[in-house]
Scaffold this motif. Structure first.
Motif, PDB file in Angstrom:
ATOM      1  N   ARG A  19       0.821  -1.206   0.000  1.00 11.23           N
ATOM      2  CA  ARG A  19       0.000   0.000   0.000  1.00 11.23           C
ATOM      3  C   ARG A  19       0.860   1.262   0.000  1.00 11.23           C
ATOM      4  NH1 ARG A  19      -3.869  -2.318   3.037  1.00 11.23           N
ATOM      5  NH2 ARG A  19      -2.872  -1.730   4.995  1.00 11.23           N
ATOM      6  N   ALA A  20       1.932   1.222   0.850  1.00 12.85           N
ATOM      7  CA  ALA A  20       2.819   2.387   0.944  1.00 12.85           C
ATOM      8  C   ALA A  20       3.532   2.631  -0.387  1.00 12.85           C
ATOM      9  CB  ALA A  20       3.832   2.166   2.062  1.00 12.85           C
ATOM     10  N   LEU A  21       3.968   1.526  -1.047  1.00 12.08           N
ATOM     11  CA  LEU A  21       4.635   1.682  -2.333  1.00 12.08           C
ATOM     12  C   LEU A  21       3.680   2.249  -3.392  1.00 12.08           C
ATOM     13  CD1 LEU A  21       6.868  -1.526  -2.516  1.00 12.08           C
ATOM     14  CD2 LEU A  21       7.618   0.852  -2.243  1.00 12.08           C
ATOM     15  N   SER A  22       2.452   1.758  -3.346  1.00  9.84           N
ATOM     16  CA  SER A  22       1.461   2.290  -4.304  1.00  9.84           C
ATOM     17  C   SER A  22       1.244   3.779  -4.097  1.00  9.84           C
ATOM     18  CB  SER A  22       0.141   1.540  -4.158  1.00  9.84           C
ATOM     19  OG  SER A  22       0.311   0.167  -4.430  1.00  9.84           O
ATOM     20  N   ALA A  23       1.108   4.138  -2.808  1.00 12.84           N
ATOM     21  CA  ALA A  23       0.908   5.569  -2.515  1.00 12.84           C
ATOM     22  C   ALA A  23       2.158   6.362  -2.876  1.00 12.84           C
ATOM     23  CB  ALA A  23       0.565   5.744  -1.031  1.00 12.84           C
ATOM     24  N   LEU A  24       3.320   5.765  -2.652  1.00 12.49           N
ATOM     25  CA  LEU A  24       4.574   6.450  -2.952  1.00 12.49           C
ATOM     26  C   LEU A  24       4.737   6.667  -4.458  1.00 12.49           C
ATOM     27  CD1 LEU A  24       7.162   7.562  -1.696  1.00 12.49           C
ATOM     28  CD2 LEU A  24       8.164   5.303  -1.958  1.00 12.49           C
ATOM     29  N   LYS A  25       4.278   5.675  -5.243  1.00 10.99           N
ATOM     30  CA  LYS A  25       4.349   5.847  -6.700  1.00 10.99           C
ATOM     31  C   LYS A  25       3.507   7.031  -7.145  1.00 10.99           C
ATOM     32  CE  LYS A  25       5.266   0.997  -7.795  1.00 10.99           C
ATOM     33  NZ  LYS A  25       4.729  -0.237  -8.367  1.00 10.99           N
ATOM     34  N   GLU A  26       2.315   7.151  -6.593  1.00 10.31           N
ATOM     35  CA  GLU A  26       1.454   8.281  -6.958  1.00 10.31           C
ATOM     36  C   GLU A  26       2.098   9.608  -6.562  1.00 10.31           C
ATOM     37  OE1 GLU A  26      -2.497   7.955  -5.520  1.00 10.31           O
ATOM     38  OE2 GLU A  26      -2.775   5.916  -6.253  1.00 10.31           O
ATOM     39  N   ILE A  27       2.656   9.597  -5.316  1.00 16.75           N
ATOM     40  CA  ILE A  27       3.296  10.842  -4.853  1.00 16.75           C
ATOM     41  C   ILE A  27       4.508  11.160  -5.717  1.00 16.75           C
ATOM     42  CG2 ILE A  27       4.541  11.851  -2.908  1.00 16.75           C
ATOM     43  CD1 ILE A  27       2.694  10.224  -1.079  1.00 16.75           C
ATOM     44  N   ALA A  28       5.299  10.095  -6.050  1.00 11.79           N
ATOM     45  CA  ALA A  28       6.481  10.319  -6.882  1.00 11.79           C
ATOM     46  C   ALA A  28       6.083  10.835  -8.282  1.00 11.79           C
ATOM     47  CB  ALA A  28       7.274   9.012  -6.997  1.00 11.79           C
ATOM     48  N   GLY A  29       4.983  10.258  -8.822  1.00 11.95           N
ATOM     49  CA  GLY A  29       4.534  10.727 -10.135  1.00 11.95           C
ATOM     50  C   GLY A  29       4.088  12.178 -10.093  1.00 11.95           C
ATOM     51  N   ASP A  30       3.305  12.551  -9.114  1.00 11.68           N
ATOM     52  CA  ASP A  30       2.834  13.934  -8.988  1.00 11.68           C
ATOM     53  C   ASP A  30       3.996  14.898  -8.767  1.00 11.68           C
ATOM     54  OD1 ASP A  30       0.300  12.966  -9.288  1.00 11.68           O
ATOM     55  OD2 ASP A  30      -0.172  12.958  -7.131  1.00 11.68           O
ATOM     56  N   THR A  31       4.946  14.448  -7.898  1.00 10.35           N
ATOM     57  CA  THR A  31       6.095  15.309  -7.602  1.00 10.35           C
ATOM     58  C   THR A  31       6.965  15.491  -8.851  1.00 10.35           C
ATOM     59  OG1 THR A  31       6.112  14.471  -5.327  1.00 10.35           O
ATOM     60  CG2 THR A  31       8.088  15.584  -6.082  1.00 10.35           C
ATOM     61  N   THR A  32       7.129  14.423  -9.633  1.00  5.76           N
ATOM     62  CA  THR A  32       7.938  14.493 -10.851  1.00  5.76           C
ATOM     63  C   THR A  32       7.297  15.429 -11.867  1.00  5.76           C
ATOM     64  OG1 THR A  32       8.727  12.242 -10.484  1.00  5.76           O
ATOM     65  CG2 THR A  32       8.955  13.118 -12.709  1.00  5.76           C
ATOM     66  N   GLN A  33       5.978  15.304 -12.024  1.00  5.09           N
ATOM     67  CA  GLN A  33       5.285  16.206 -12.957  1.00  5.09           C
ATOM     68  C   GLN A  33       5.426  17.653 -12.519  1.00  5.09           C
ATOM     69  OE1 GLN A  33       1.202  15.013 -13.354  1.00  5.09           O
ATOM     70  NE2 GLN A  33       1.678  13.361 -14.804  1.00  5.09           N
ATOM     71  N   ALA A  34       5.308  17.881 -11.216  1.00  9.74           N
ATOM     72  CA  ALA A  34       5.390  19.265 -10.730  1.00  9.74           C
ATOM     73  C   ALA A  34       6.803  19.819 -10.923  1.00  9.74           C
ATOM     74  CB  ALA A  34       5.000  19.314  -9.251  1.00  9.74           C
ATOM     75  N   LEU A  35       7.824  19.011 -10.662  1.00  7.90           N
ATOM     76  CA  LEU A  35       9.200  19.483 -10.828  1.00  7.90           C
ATOM     77  C   LEU A  35       9.538  19.739 -12.293  1.00  7.90           C
ATOM     78  CD1 LEU A  35      11.136  17.214  -8.291  1.00  7.90           C
ATOM     79  CD2 LEU A  35      10.821  19.684  -8.171  1.00  7.90           C
TER      80      LEU A  35
END
Length: 199
Positions: free
Chosen positions: A156-172
């Motif tokens: 679950r944490a990895l799934s949530a982390l992937k979403e956060i990483a994707g959003d953070t990457t798009q924002a950067l």
């Protein structure tokens, strides 16, 4: 009674021997100044003869009147002592038998107590092993359940982390380049990076 008679007979024999010895040694004794041993004097001979007669009368009176009573007393005493000794021997045998029985009973009791103790220890050991197996099974089950929950939480944490990483990457990327990146491409890159990660 036989011992007393033998003693009196020995005394009578000693007296007669003594009188004979006196008669033999009287002349020498008289010669050295002992007139009471002058057997040539009829008075001395009469005294010796009467002394022997009186001794014999006393001997006969004792052997017929007093010695049987003394013999009975000694015989009764001997029988009583023998009876007491028999009673003492029987009591000692009974005591030895009682001691042997007591020692055997003590040995039996100790053997029974040891057997009971061994049985109790074996039962307790068996119960402790069974309890330990139950505890091990319960702990194993709890560990497996905890590992399962940890794996689920990790997923679950990895799934949530992937979403956060994707959003953070798009924002950067958007902030640095000013261009809005393709969401699908970003997701693929994050997925590829997470596949190589040791998390």
């Amino acid at each position: 009674m036989g011992v007393i008679k033998k003693t009196l007979r020995a005394g009578l024999f000693a007296t007669v021997s003594g009188v004979s010895l006196l008669a033999v040694s009287a002349p020498g004794a008289y010669a050295t100044g002992m007139p009471q041993l002058d057997f040539a004097n009829p008075l001395v001979t009469g005294q010796v003869m009467w002394g022997a007669v009186i001794f014999f009368v006393f001997y006969m009176a004792l052997s017929k009147a007093m010695l049987p009573g003394i013999a009975r007393v000694l015989e009764d005493r001997s029988k009583r002592i023998s009876g007491d000794l028999e009673i003492a021997r029987a009591a000692k045998q009974d005591a030895d038998k009682a001691v042997a029985e007591l020692q055997q009973a003590r040995k039996d009791a100790m053997a029974e107590a040891q057997a009971h103790l061994d049985q109790v220890l074996a039962e307790e050991h068996k119960a402790a092993e069974q309890q330990m197996q139950e505890i091990n099974a319960r702990v194993t089950a709890e560990i497996a359940d905890a590992e399962k929950r940890v794996a689920e939480e990790k997923t679950r944490a990895l799934s949530a982390l992937k979403e956060i990483a994707g959003d953070t990457t798009q924002a950067l990327v958007q902030r640095l380049t000013g261009i809005v990146p393709d969401a699908q491409l970003v997701a693929q890159k994050v997925e590829s990076a997470s596949a190589h990660s040791t998390i």
